[in-house]
Design a protein around this motif. Structure first.
Motif, PDB file in Angstrom:
ATOM      1  N   LEU A 164      10.323  -9.563   2.597  1.00 36.81           N
ATOM      2  CA  LEU A 164      11.590  -8.673   2.723  1.00 36.81           C
ATOM      3  C   LEU A 164      11.206  -6.873   2.640  1.00 36.81           C
ATOM      4  CD1 LEU A 164      14.056 -10.842   0.465  1.00 36.81           C
ATOM      5  CD2 LEU A 164      14.216 -10.349   2.981  1.00 36.81           C
ATOM      6  N   GLY A 165      10.162  -6.863   1.525  1.00 34.37           N
ATOM      7  CA  GLY A 165       9.880  -5.416   1.691  1.00 34.37           C
ATOM      8  C   GLY A 165       9.247  -4.967   2.755  1.00 34.37           C
ATOM      9  N   GLU A 166       8.135  -5.825   3.462  1.00 28.48           N
ATOM     10  CA  GLU A 166       7.603  -5.062   4.633  1.00 28.48           C
ATOM     11  C   GLU A 166       8.667  -4.807   5.805  1.00 28.48           C
ATOM     12  OE1 GLU A 166       4.917  -8.205   6.060  1.00 28.48           O
ATOM     13  OE2 GLU A 166       3.937  -8.172   4.140  1.00 28.48           O
ATOM     14  N   LYS A 167       9.318  -5.868   5.948  1.00 28.87           N
ATOM     15  CA  LYS A 167      10.147  -5.886   6.978  1.00 28.87           C
ATOM     16  C   LYS A 167      11.404  -5.196   7.004  1.00 28.87           C
ATOM     17  CE  LYS A 167      12.065  -9.035  10.493  1.00 28.87           C
ATOM     18  NZ  LYS A 167      12.002  -8.236  11.656  1.00 28.87           N
ATOM     19  N   TYR A 168      12.279  -4.998   5.785  1.00 24.98           N
ATOM     20  CA  TYR A 168      13.342  -4.387   5.601  1.00 24.98           C
ATOM     21  C   TYR A 168      13.439  -3.073   4.833  1.00 24.98           C
ATOM     22  CZ  TYR A 168      14.798  -8.646   8.165  1.00 24.98           C
ATOM     23  OH  TYR A 168      14.906  -9.798   8.698  1.00 24.98           O
ATOM     24  N   VAL A 169      12.713  -3.158   3.534  1.00 24.10           N
ATOM     25  CA  VAL A 169      12.956  -2.195   2.705  1.00 24.10           C
ATOM     26  C   VAL A 169      12.253  -0.670   3.560  1.00 24.10           C
ATOM     27  CG1 VAL A 169      12.134  -0.869   0.713  1.00 24.10           C
ATOM     28  CG2 VAL A 169      12.820  -3.448   0.499  1.00 24.10           C
ATOM     29  N   SER A 170      11.062  -1.006   4.103  1.00 21.01           N
ATOM     30  CA  SER A 170      10.310   0.094   4.603  1.00 21.01           C
ATOM     31  C   SER A 170      10.977   0.597   5.892  1.00 21.01           C
ATOM     32  CB  SER A 170       8.780  -0.386   5.066  1.00 21.01           C
ATOM     33  OG  SER A 170       8.992  -1.577   5.788  1.00 21.01           O
ATOM     34  N   THR A 171      11.902  -0.295   6.528  1.00 24.58           N
ATOM     35  CA  THR A 171      12.469   0.333   7.779  1.00 24.58           C
ATOM     36  C   THR A 171      13.936   0.704   7.542  1.00 24.58           C
ATOM     37  OG1 THR A 171      13.151  -2.026   8.440  1.00 24.58           O
ATOM     38  CG2 THR A 171      11.188  -1.114   9.218  1.00 24.58           C
ATOM     39  N   GLY A 172      14.383   0.041   6.432  1.00 24.67           N
ATOM     40  CA  GLY A 172      15.839   0.289   6.186  1.00 24.67           C
ATOM     41  C   GLY A 172      16.459  -0.254   7.203  1.00 24.67           C
ATOM     42  N   GLU A 173      16.241  -1.301   7.854  1.00 19.38           N
ATOM     43  CA  GLU A 173      16.621  -2.174   8.726  1.00 19.38           C
ATOM     44  C   GLU A 173      18.106  -3.039   8.157  1.00 19.38           C
ATOM     45  OE1 GLU A 173      15.600  -5.717  11.872  1.00 19.38           O
ATOM     46  OE2 GLU A 173      14.212  -4.230  11.375  1.00 19.38           O
ATOM     47  N   VAL A 174      19.083  -2.997   9.002  1.00 19.19           N
ATOM     48  CA  VAL A 174      20.231  -3.914   8.744  1.00 19.19           C
ATOM     49  C   VAL A 174      19.885  -5.221   9.034  1.00 19.19           C
ATOM     50  CG1 VAL A 174      22.650  -4.354   9.025  1.00 19.19           C
ATOM     51  CG2 VAL A 174      21.967  -1.985   8.981  1.00 19.19           C
ATOM     52  N   GLU A 505      17.008  -2.132  -0.988  1.00 20.53           N
ATOM     53  CA  GLU A 505      16.259  -1.129  -1.362  1.00 20.53           C
ATOM     54  C   GLU A 505      15.452  -1.473  -2.380  1.00 20.53           C
ATOM     55  OE1 GLU A 505      17.868   2.711  -4.231  1.00 20.53           O
ATOM     56  OE2 GLU A 505      19.383   1.278  -3.528  1.00 20.53           O
ATOM     57  N   LYS A 506      14.100  -0.942  -2.597  1.00 23.38           N
ATOM     58  CA  LYS A 506      13.208  -1.330  -3.648  1.00 23.38           C
ATOM     59  C   LYS A 506      13.927  -1.131  -4.973  1.00 23.38           C
ATOM     60  CE  LYS A 506       8.884  -3.025  -4.623  1.00 23.38           C
ATOM     61  NZ  LYS A 506       9.126  -4.341  -5.157  1.00 23.38           N
ATOM     62  N   ARG A 507      13.869  -1.877  -6.094  1.00 24.77           N
ATOM     63  CA  ARG A 507      14.215  -1.528  -7.181  1.00 24.77           C
ATOM     64  C   ARG A 507      12.696  -1.175  -8.148  1.00 24.77           C
ATOM     65  NH1 ARG A 507      15.679  -4.873 -11.621  1.00 24.77           N
ATOM     66  NH2 ARG A 507      17.370  -3.456 -12.467  1.00 24.77           N
ATOM     67  N   PRO A 508      12.832  -0.228  -9.162  1.00 22.38           N
ATOM     68  CA  PRO A 508      11.789  -0.196 -10.101  1.00 22.38           C
ATOM     69  C   PRO A 508      11.456  -1.238 -10.695  1.00 22.38           C
ATOM     70  CG  PRO A 508      13.350   1.716 -10.293  1.00 22.38           C
ATOM     71  CD  PRO A 508      13.933   0.610  -9.338  1.00 22.38           C
ATOM     72  N   LEU A 509      10.411  -1.824 -10.799  1.00 26.60           N
ATOM     73  CA  LEU A 509       9.979  -3.187 -11.174  1.00 26.60           C
ATOM     74  C   LEU A 509       9.802  -2.841 -12.784  1.00 26.60           C
ATOM     75  CD1 LEU A 509      10.047  -5.978 -10.198  1.00 26.60           C
ATOM     76  CD2 LEU A 509       7.425  -5.979 -10.096  1.00 26.60           C
ATOM     77  N   VAL A 510      10.422  -3.703 -13.408  1.00 25.49           N
ATOM     78  CA  VAL A 510      10.534  -3.488 -15.066  1.00 25.49           C
ATOM     79  C   VAL A 510       9.378  -4.276 -15.701  1.00 25.49           C
ATOM     80  CG1 VAL A 510      11.798  -3.897 -17.050  1.00 25.49           C
ATOM     81  CG2 VAL A 510      12.988  -3.159 -15.170  1.00 25.49           C
ATOM     82  N   LYS A 511       8.633  -3.808 -16.509  1.00 22.34           N
ATOM     83  CA  LYS A 511       7.535  -4.580 -16.939  1.00 22.34           C
ATOM     84  C   LYS A 511       7.855  -4.951 -18.337  1.00 22.34           C
ATOM     85  CE  LYS A 511       4.347  -3.891 -13.482  1.00 22.34           C
ATOM     86  NZ  LYS A 511       3.968  -4.670 -12.686  1.00 22.34           N
ATOM     87  N   ALA A 512       6.798  -5.921 -18.765  1.00 19.25           N
ATOM     88  CA  ALA A 512       6.846  -6.224 -20.440  1.00 19.25           C
ATOM     89  C   ALA A 512       6.358  -4.852 -21.030  1.00 19.25           C
ATOM     90  CB  ALA A 512       6.118  -7.642 -20.582  1.00 19.25           C
TER      91      ALA A 512
END
Ligand code: HEM
Length: 513
Positions: A164-174, A505-512
């Motif tokens: 999902l990250g590779e294909k849609y976040v980077s391109t913003g594709e619908v 859109e990518k969310r900032p990943l929360v860490k422990a």
């Protein structure tokens, strides 16, 4: 002229045709009068045409109007509605234990054909035959087996999130949020390898399309069952029964299944132990009481059932959850706060949360999944059983043994007594009170009820807790304007979403901490 000769002289083609028409018309009138006024079920309320012919429900099913129509009828007539001459639809969930008791037989509604000729567990009508066969499948589907499959699910979910990250976040594709992950997970746990939907980013081999195309036949065959049983005895059978040679519909999935099984049998020729823990392998290894393997036709039917029952359904619930969260911003924010806090506090694994941790530490997220399963059961269908001896008393009216009787999860889940005055609303909070949740769970009908309850429920629940959680942790979905609105459609009794257009859109990943 003798009487015989007089009759013969009248035997013109026009008179024969007229006679046939009159015969059919009289039979139809007789059927109407009998079913409407003299049949034992005539004491139950229902629409005129529904109470005299099955064509009424078949017509609505084909038109995709069955669910709203029968739901409106339950509001008009109360908890029991006669929807075919011989079928009562009950909308009161407290009746579930009486309808779906352990000795209840499935009705002719479960006629085989639309999914091939051989019976799988789903189609077996006699409760005795079913109990004998379910024993073989209980082990592979048991919770302990499913627990062992959790790492397989993790691999698929990870792949899917990356893709999902590779294909849609980077391109913003619908894109139309679809079932791909669910199909890959089912093929992983079913056959030990993903179909490749996520990898290719497309409906591989048209399997999803094939399934959806086969649904109207599934709905019709079931609803016209005494008639379809008869047709199956004629030359028309070949047009009704799905087979691997068919170019479209379920035939596509059958061919795919046959390819997988053939490959597995070839692999087994070189070694006895492939180290597999998938469902196909457990069916191949299962033995009957007298030590015999299950027949290949039966194994094929069960494997097709995994494909048919397991992938689309879970994918649809996932889509529904996205839909409800996109349209209930407050719920979404509260859910994400809970999830992020749990990661920060080390309550769930930050890389890949495990099933047990989710259940234990994310009550509101779990409530969102349960509320989605309540609001949008992916099989908002009828699941008829025969009333057994000595018959059933329903609110002072008597349904004799042999009556067909059914619930529909979509309708039952909107019962205000059990689910609350706001039963029509998406409100996960209703699950946050443990006592209340226990009662609602008792009457939840999404996975069926009683001895025939869904065997894949644990697989589905694991997938539904883990997949959406990872998705929402990594990505924030946004609705897309200017596209058709998302719509839940029901074909042949199976529901799915059309036009789930989103961007992510990518969310900032929360860490422990
Ligand atoms: C959200 C996902 C799912 C839903 C809503 C669902 C729903 C159902 C329902 C309502 C039934 C009972 C039908 C009846 O009474 O006639 C059923 C049966 C069945 N389901 Fe599922 N299902 C789901 C996922 C799965 C998965 C993932 C698998 C397999 C991997 C599966 C395998 C089966 C089987 C084998 C049966 C027949 C059980 C029997 O008759 O003994 N299902 N399912």
């Amino acid at each position: 002229m003798g009487l015989g000769e007089q009759v013969l002289s009248q035997l013109t083609l026009a008179n024969v045709v007229l006679g046939c028409v009159a015969y059919v018309a009289l039979k139809f009138i007789y059927q109407i009068v009998y079913y409407r006024f003299f049949h034992p079920l005539s004491v139950f309320p229902g629409p005129f045409w529904g109470s005299v012919t099955r064509l009424w429900i078949a017509w609505h099913n084909l038109n995709e109007t069955e669910l709203p129509t029968v739901y409106d009828l339950t509001k008009k007539y109360g908890p029991v509605v006669r929807v075919t001459p011989t079928l009562l639809l009950v909308s009161d969930p407290t009746k579930l234990p009486e309808i779906y008791h352990r000795n209840a037989d499935k009705t002719g509604h479960y006629i085989t054909g639309s999914f091939g000729e051989t019976e799988s567990l789903f189609n077996m009508r006699s409760h005795k035959t079913h109990a004998a066969f379910r024993k073989h499948a209980a082990g592979p589907y048991s919770f302990s087996s499913v627990k062992r499959m959790e790492p397989l699910l993790d691999v698929r979910i990870r792949d899917w999130c990356n893709k999902l990250g590779e294909k849609y976040v980077s391109t913003g594709e619908v894109f139309d949020f679809s079932w791909y992950m669910a199909y890959d997970i089912i093929s992983e746990v079913g056959f030990g390898a993903p179909f490749g939907f996520v990898e290719k980013g497309e409906d591989v081999g048209g399997l999803i399309q094939g399934f959806h195309d086969g649904l109207p036949a599934f709905g019709l065959l079931a609803r016209l069952h005494p008639f379809t049983s008869w047709i199956k005895t004629t030359f028309l059978k070949k047009y009704l029964v799905a087979k691997p040679e068919d170019d479209s519909g379920i035939g596509v999935l059958m061919r795919f299944r046959d390819g997988l099984i053939e490959q597995r049998l070839k692999d087994l020729e070189s070694t006895n132990d492939l180290g597999r823990i998938d469902l196909l392998q457990t069916f191949l290894e299962a033995r009957t009481e007298d030590g015999q393997p299950l027949t290949m036709d039966y194994i094929k039917a069960e494997i097709l059932l995994v494909l048919l029952a397991g992938a689309d359904t879970t994918g649809t619930v996932f889509q529904a959850m996205i839909y409800y969260l996109l349209t209930h911003q407050g719920v979404y924010e509260r859910m994400m706060e809970e999830v992020d806090a749990a990661v920060r506090n080390g309550l769930i694994n930050e890389e890949m949360p495990q099933y047990a941790e989710i259940q234990e530490n994310l009550p509101f997220f779990v409530a969102c999944v349960r509320e989605t399963l309540r609001m949008c059961p992916p099989a908002p269908n009828i699941f008829p059983r025969y009333v057994s001896e000595p018959g059933l008393n329903l609110y002072g009216k008597f349904a004799p043994a042999g009556t067909e009787i059914t619930g529909n999860p979509w309708i039952m889940h909107r019962d205000q007594e059990i689910f609350g005055k706001d039963a029509e609303e998406f409100n996960p909070d209703r699950w946050m009170n443990a006592e209340r949740a226990k009662i609602m769970n008792k009457y939840l009908f999404t996975f069926g009820y009683g001895a025939r309850v869904c065997l894949g429920r644990d697989i589905a629940m694991m997938e539904l807790f883990k997949g959406p959680l990872q998705f929402f942790r990594h990505y924030k979905p946004h609705p897309v304007h200017g596209k058709p609105e998302a719509k839940f459609v029901v074909k042949g009794g199976v529901g799915y979403w059309r036009d789930m257009w989103v961007t992510i859109e990518k969310r900032p990943l929360v860490k422990a901490a």
